[in-house]
Design a protein around this motif. Structure first.
Motif, mmCIF file in Angstrom:
data_model
loop_
_atom_site.group_PDB
_atom_site.id
_atom_site.type_symbol
_atom_site.label_atom_id
_atom_site.label_comp_id
_atom_site.label_asym_id
_atom_site.label_seq_id
_atom_site.Cartn_x
_atom_site.Cartn_y
_atom_site.Cartn_z
ATOM 1 N N PHE A 160 0.838 -1.205 0.000
ATOM 2 C CA PHE A 160 0.000 0.000 0.000
ATOM 3 C C PHE A 160 0.876 1.259 0.000
ATOM 4 O O PHE A 160 0.664 2.182 -0.792
ATOM 5 C CB PHE A 160 -0.926 -0.017 1.223
ATOM 6 C CG PHE A 160 -1.805 1.192 1.312
ATOM 7 C CD1 PHE A 160 -2.968 1.279 0.552
ATOM 8 C CD2 PHE A 160 -1.461 2.253 2.130
ATOM 9 C CE1 PHE A 160 -3.771 2.395 0.622
ATOM 10 C CE2 PHE A 160 -2.271 3.383 2.196
ATOM 11 C CZ PHE A 160 -3.424 3.457 1.446
ATOM 12 N N LEU A 169 5.442 6.970 -3.909
ATOM 13 C CA LEU A 169 5.672 7.513 -5.250
ATOM 14 C C LEU A 169 7.065 8.155 -5.308
ATOM 15 O O LEU A 169 7.817 7.939 -6.257
ATOM 16 C CB LEU A 169 4.593 8.551 -5.578
ATOM 17 C CG LEU A 169 4.756 9.310 -6.895
ATOM 18 C CD1 LEU A 169 4.637 8.375 -8.085
ATOM 19 C CD2 LEU A 169 3.719 10.421 -7.009
ATOM 20 N N ASN A 170 7.390 8.919 -4.271
ATOM 21 C CA ASN A 170 8.702 9.558 -4.235
ATOM 22 C C ASN A 170 9.822 8.520 -4.269
ATOM 23 O O ASN A 170 10.820 8.692 -4.964
ATOM 24 C CB ASN A 170 8.842 10.403 -2.957
ATOM 25 C CG ASN A 170 7.847 11.548 -2.922
ATOM 26 O OD1 ASN A 170 7.194 11.836 -3.929
ATOM 27 N ND2 ASN A 170 7.710 12.183 -1.779
ATOM 28 N N ARG A 172 9.675 5.438 -5.476
ATOM 29 C CA ARG A 172 9.750 4.815 -6.806
ATOM 30 C C ARG A 172 10.428 5.749 -7.798
ATOM 31 O O ARG A 172 11.179 5.329 -8.670
ATOM 32 C CB ARG A 172 8.341 4.465 -7.305
ATOM 33 C CG ARG A 172 7.807 3.180 -6.693
ATOM 34 C CD ARG A 172 6.459 2.831 -7.263
ATOM 35 N NE ARG A 172 5.425 3.758 -6.811
ATOM 36 C CZ ARG A 172 4.393 4.154 -7.539
ATOM 37 N NH1 ARG A 172 4.252 3.718 -8.765
ATOM 38 N NH2 ARG A 172 3.511 4.972 -7.049
ATOM 39 N N ALA A 173 10.155 7.047 -7.662
ATOM 40 C CA ALA A 173 10.732 8.013 -8.597
ATOM 41 C C ALA A 173 12.239 8.147 -8.394
ATOM 42 O O ALA A 173 12.999 8.183 -9.349
ATOM 43 C CB ALA A 173 10.056 9.369 -8.419
ATOM 44 N N ASP A 176 14.542 5.505 -9.944
ATOM 45 C CA ASP A 176 14.588 5.449 -11.394
ATOM 46 C C ASP A 176 15.220 6.694 -11.999
ATOM 47 O O ASP A 176 15.860 6.621 -13.037
ATOM 48 C CB ASP A 176 13.168 5.273 -11.961
ATOM 49 C CG ASP A 176 12.815 3.799 -12.055
ATOM 50 O OD1 ASP A 176 13.735 2.992 -12.226
ATOM 51 O OD2 ASP A 176 11.627 3.470 -11.952
ATOM 52 N N ASN A 177 15.008 7.838 -11.389
ATOM 53 C CA ASN A 177 15.599 9.052 -11.930
ATOM 54 C C ASN A 177 15.781 10.097 -10.832
ATOM 55 O O ASN A 177 14.938 10.966 -10.642
ATOM 56 C CB ASN A 177 14.718 9.606 -13.059
ATOM 57 C CG ASN A 177 15.418 10.679 -13.850
ATOM 58 O OD1 ASN A 177 16.384 11.286 -13.378
ATOM 59 N ND2 ASN A 177 14.946 10.938 -15.051
ATOM 60 N N ALA A 180 15.526 13.819 -11.884
ATOM 61 C CA ALA A 180 14.154 14.291 -12.085
ATOM 62 C C ALA A 180 13.488 14.539 -10.747
ATOM 63 O O ALA A 180 12.769 15.518 -10.569
ATOM 64 C CB ALA A 180 13.365 13.267 -12.889
ATOM 65 N N THR A 181 13.744 13.666 -9.799
ATOM 66 C CA THR A 181 13.136 13.815 -8.486
ATOM 67 C C THR A 181 13.639 15.091 -7.822
ATOM 68 O O THR A 181 12.874 15.823 -7.201
ATOM 69 C CB THR A 181 13.476 12.592 -7.616
ATOM 70 O OG1 THR A 181 13.248 11.418 -8.399
ATOM 71 C CG2 THR A 181 12.621 12.538 -6.385
ATOM 72 N N ARG A 294 12.252 -5.939 -13.569
ATOM 73 C CA ARG A 294 12.737 -4.656 -14.046
ATOM 74 C C ARG A 294 13.523 -3.991 -12.918
ATOM 75 O O ARG A 294 12.979 -3.645 -11.884
ATOM 76 C CB ARG A 294 11.553 -3.796 -14.448
ATOM 77 C CG ARG A 294 11.881 -2.725 -15.429
ATOM 78 C CD ARG A 294 10.765 -1.730 -15.476
ATOM 79 N NE ARG A 294 10.477 -1.246 -14.142
ATOM 80 C CZ ARG A 294 11.237 -0.388 -13.491
ATOM 81 N NH1 ARG A 294 12.306 0.080 -14.066
ATOM 82 N NH2 ARG A 294 10.922 0.003 -12.274
ATOM 83 N N LYS A 297 16.411 1.865 -12.038
ATOM 84 C CA LYS A 297 17.439 2.279 -12.994
ATOM 85 C C LYS A 297 18.757 2.695 -12.369
ATOM 86 O O LYS A 297 19.805 2.533 -12.973
ATOM 87 C CB LYS A 297 16.907 3.411 -13.870
ATOM 88 C CG LYS A 297 15.955 2.890 -14.908
ATOM 89 C CD LYS A 297 15.936 3.764 -16.138
ATOM 90 C CE LYS A 297 14.887 3.236 -17.100
ATOM 91 N NZ LYS A 297 13.848 4.187 -17.356
#
Lengths: 308, 506
Positions: A160, A169-170, A172-173, A176-177, A180-181, A294, A297
């Motif tokens: 959850f 969300l932060n 996950r971001a 990966d990048n 960008a975050t 996956r 990154k």
């Protein structure tokens, strides 16, 4: 006879997988944020000793688990300072933590001489005794120590948090990048500290549960027996997804339990081979599954905020 | 001009990095509702200036005013709070997240649990308002680059920015998408927001801006009203001397034997999507064949197939009647200038001399009995540096310290010095400034005049037209049309780039 062995095995499978699941849930967040916390094996080992020791002296399991959490927090801060702030290599740092933990727990355990002969009380079951007698589900599910239920509950919570909350969300971001975050106005460093501390707390508490839910006994040297590494594998096999990782942990927990049971039967297979079973399964699962998942990154890469 | 109408002012900004003065007392002003063009070659300091504005760097000196108030910006989140939105040249999107997730990422809120409902409504409203349509649910990596650009712009607008900075926004857009962007920019400025438009493309700057500030070597050369400017004035300000990209006279080459022959070639890209479909192409000795088209229509796969880096799924490729089966690492046969010089063309951490040697390291005199002969390698490097005018103090410095133009010269020196029969140049001028671009053009034209077959891939129409003897237009892995270089016009090629044949137009 065999029916009882199977029941016993199923019961033990879940019991053994509980610490794996709890540890893995923390590790998922760390790895999703781009950091491999390789030190979980060592942190788990520290937590295992901390759990029995505090439980023995304080005579309270709640205090023991709380102490494990605090220990995890401190160790997490150390790992985070090294790998995030100082940008050390995450694998080397983790190995260092693991080696330190083996040495430190051995020394401390040798000082605590009383504990060699006494067992700490183990966790009780969540469900009343009468329910344990229900056929099949009784012994397998209801006789479980309450930590097993907590572990499964934590997996759902982790799922959850990862997918349905801002913070998730932060996380996950950022893995990966991170650039960008950062440009979206978030602090990459802060997020990585948070996930690393979380994963270390999870590992330490998992260590505490490892001892307090089963034997109540700390075995110097090899208490965790590479379970931290199995968690690392489970997270990869589970594709960094809490639910799938939970099942991967259960698979490894089951082989671990099977291995222990097979050793006591009079099998012609030497015990050394049986002991290899969980690790062999890990390697097999990794080779089969790893292609399909996956990878975050920036998995394992240090983040340098000055280079954007 | 009224002081109050200045929405953004950066005054006297200086910033130095070790060894470089990136910004030297730079002052720019942008009025409310206006578009300010920031024009300069690569490395002139435009992006540094904007990174200072966005809080990614701290200036050594200087002040920033937003809406007349002086502000100090220490981080991107502070910049966002001051109403500054930025679309970076290299997108700052998390590929694996959906559009809406990217849009709301980092927006402060009291709610811990995600609720996309209101965010989606707001985003859809913005999409409609600016005619930049994207599906909020789509995962970003599935979107074409043009759409990703929209996401970046919408992300800034969603945060209600007062100043929107667009760093080289059209580099990845098709002509029609560029028009769409222009329309959106007009709508943005109509609402009293300002736009800072960074580019080195003169035509666009003239089309869209109200004022232009030209930066060269970290200094402001001047600010002009766009109405009073022409392309040549701006180009001269930008480069410091008159420049033109015009078609140069060329001798007619008599020998016309076919060098590269591709027959019914099919190939897949890395994601497993078909990138070349029954592709037929012949390139003759002594001609430059220009490949025009929007990026990602099979250019990369085309060049990789020819160089042997990618295996076609079917069809045949021959170079001088030799079948291409493996990687061609012989620069006296095929010279290959890859599209990404930093990743494929060079080993950035190697020295210039080592990079020049990469394809010859097994050859005498550079190796003897298995040992590298560094004196020979050095001699070779010095020779190449002189011959190709590479601005490098010696062969011993790391290639990553050179500018983009000089890095490209290293690649060119290595690939073309052995006089290959076929040159494949994939986006050889990408990211280079005007001076370096014309240098590359001259080299390729000389190659053609020498009798080499040249395949020239570029997304810049102007240079394709200026350089090619024959132009083919690539659209989703197929040749959309073929034109003669002498008579080709931008409009026709532009149509073909969008997949419309001239017949379809009628």
């Amino acid at each position: 006879m065999t029916y009882e062995i199977i029941l016993d095995w199923l019961q033990a499978s879940l019991r053994w997988s509980a610490p794996l699941i709890i540890c893995a849930m923390g590790e998922i967040f760390a790895e999703r944020s781009g950091i491999i916390n390789m030190g979980i094996e060592g942190i788990m080992l520290c937590g295992a000793l901390c759990g029995v020791a505090v439980s023995y002296y304080a005579q309270s399991q709640a205090v023991a688990l709380f102490a494990c959490a605090i220990l995890g927090l401190v160790l997490g801060l150390i790992v985070a300072f090294l790998t995030v702030s100082r940008r050390t290599n995450q694998v080397v740092t983790g190995l260092m933590i693991n080696l330190l933990a083996i040495g430190a727990t051995n020394v401390i355990f040798s000082v605590l001489t009383v504990m060699r002969h006494k067992r700490a009380t183990t966790f009780g079951a969540l469900f009343p005794e009468s329910m344990h007698r229900i056929p099949l589900v009784g012994p397998v599910l209801f006789a479980q120590p309450f930590t097993t239920w907590i572990a499964i509950f934590i997996a759902f919570i982790a799922s959850f948090v990862l997918y349905k909350t801002r913070w998730g969300l932060n996380v996950r971001a950022v893995g990966d990048n991170p650039q960008a975050t950062a440009t979206a106005g978030l602090s990459v460093i802060k997020l990585k500290y948070q996930t690393l501390i979380l994963s270390s707390i999870a590992a330490s508490v998992a260590g505490g549960i490892l001892t307090l839910a089963s034997s109540g006994y700390f075995a110097a040297g090899g208490m965790t027996g590479g379970r931290g590494f199995i968690v690392l594998a489970a997270v990869v096999v589970g594709g960094w997804d809490p639910m799938r990782t939970m099942f991967a942990c259960m698979l490894f927990g089951a082989t671990d339990a099977a291995q222990l049971r097979l050793q006591t039967t009079e099998s012609i297979i030497p015990t050394q081979f049986l002991q290899m079973l969980p690790y062999v399964i890990t390697v097999v699962a990794l080779t089969i599954m790893v292609k399909r998942s996956r990878v975050p990154k920036t998995w394992g890469a240090a983040y340098d905020g000055r280079r954007s | 001009m009224n002081e109050n109408s200045i929405l953004l002012k950066m005054q006297d900004i200086s910033k130095s990095f070790p060894g470089v003065l990136a910004n030297d007392h730079v002052t720019i002003e942008c009025e409310k509702g206006h578009v300010l063009g920031l024009l300069g070659e690569n490395g002139a300091g435009k992006t540094t200036l904007m990174n200072i504005l966005y809080g990614l760097y701290q200036p050594d000196q200087g002040k920033i005013f937003v809406d007349g108030k002086q502000v100090v910006i220490n981080s991107p989140s502070e910049a966002i709070n001051h109403g500054i939105g930025m679309v970076h040249q290299h997108f700052k999107l998390v590929d694996t997240l959906s559009v809406i997730e990217n849009v709301i990422l980092g927006i402060p809120t009291n709610k811990a649990v995600l609720d996309f409902g209101p965010a989606k409504k707001k985003l859809e409203k913005l999409c409609k308002e600016y005619e930049l349509f994207v599906d909020p649910e789509e995962i970003v990596w599935r979107l074409p680059v043009g759409k990703q650009q929209w996401v970046e712009i919408l992300k800034a607008l969603y945060r209600d920015c007062k100043v929107l900075v667009l760093d080289e926004p059209t580099a990845v857009l098709t002509p029609s998408e560029s028009d769409q962007l222009c329309r959106a920019i007009r709508k943005i400025t109509e609402q009293g927001r300002s736009v800072v438009f960074i580019s080195h493309k003169l035509r666009e700057v003239i089309e869209i801006t109200d004022k232009v500030t030209v930066i060269r070597d970290g200094k402001v050369i001047g600010t002009v009203n766009t109405k009073e400017a022409t392309q040549s004035i701006l180009a001269e300000m930008m480069v410091g001397r008159p420049v033109t990209i015009e078609r140069k006279a060329r001798p007619i080459i008599k020998e016309h034997s076919a060098v590269l022959v591709m027959k019914n070639v099919n190939a897949f890209d890395d994601r497993g999507v078909q990138a070349l479909k029954d592709f037929n192409l012949t390139v003759h000795a002594g001609e430059i064949v220009g490949v025009a088209g929007v990026d990602g229509n099979g250019q990369r796969e085309l060049s990789e197939c020819i160089a042997g880096l990618r295996k076609p799924s079917s069809g045949s490729i021959t170079i001088q009647d030799k079948q291409v089966t493996n990687v061609i690492a012989d620069p006296s046969f095929v010279g290959f200038i890859p599209e990404d010089r930093q990743k494929t063309g060079l080993v950035l951490d190697f020295t210039v001399a080592e990079n020049l040697l990469i394809k010859d390291y097994k050859e005498k005199p550079y190796v003897k009995n298995g040992f590298l002969q560094y004196s020979e390698i050095k001699k070779h490097a010095e020779h190449m540096i002189k011959k190709y005018n590479i601005k490098s103090p010696s062969g011993d410095i790391k290639v990553k310290t050179l500018s983009g133009g000089n890095q490209q010269k290293v690649v060119i020196a290595r690939e073309l010095d052995a006089q290959p029969v076929l040159d494949v140049a994939s986006h050889p001028t990408r990211g280079l400034d005007l001076g370096a671009v014309s240098n590359v053009h001259d080299i390729l034209l000389n190659e053609r005049n020498r009798g080499a077959a040249v395949l020239f891939i570029s997304a810049e129409l102007q240079e394709v037209i200026a350089l090619s003897d024959r132009i083919i237009v690539l659209y989703s892995g197929q040749i959309m049309g073929e034109l003669d270089g002498e008579t080709a016009d931008q409009f026709t090629i532009g149509q073909m780039m969008l997949g419309q044949t001239t017949e379809a137009k009628k």
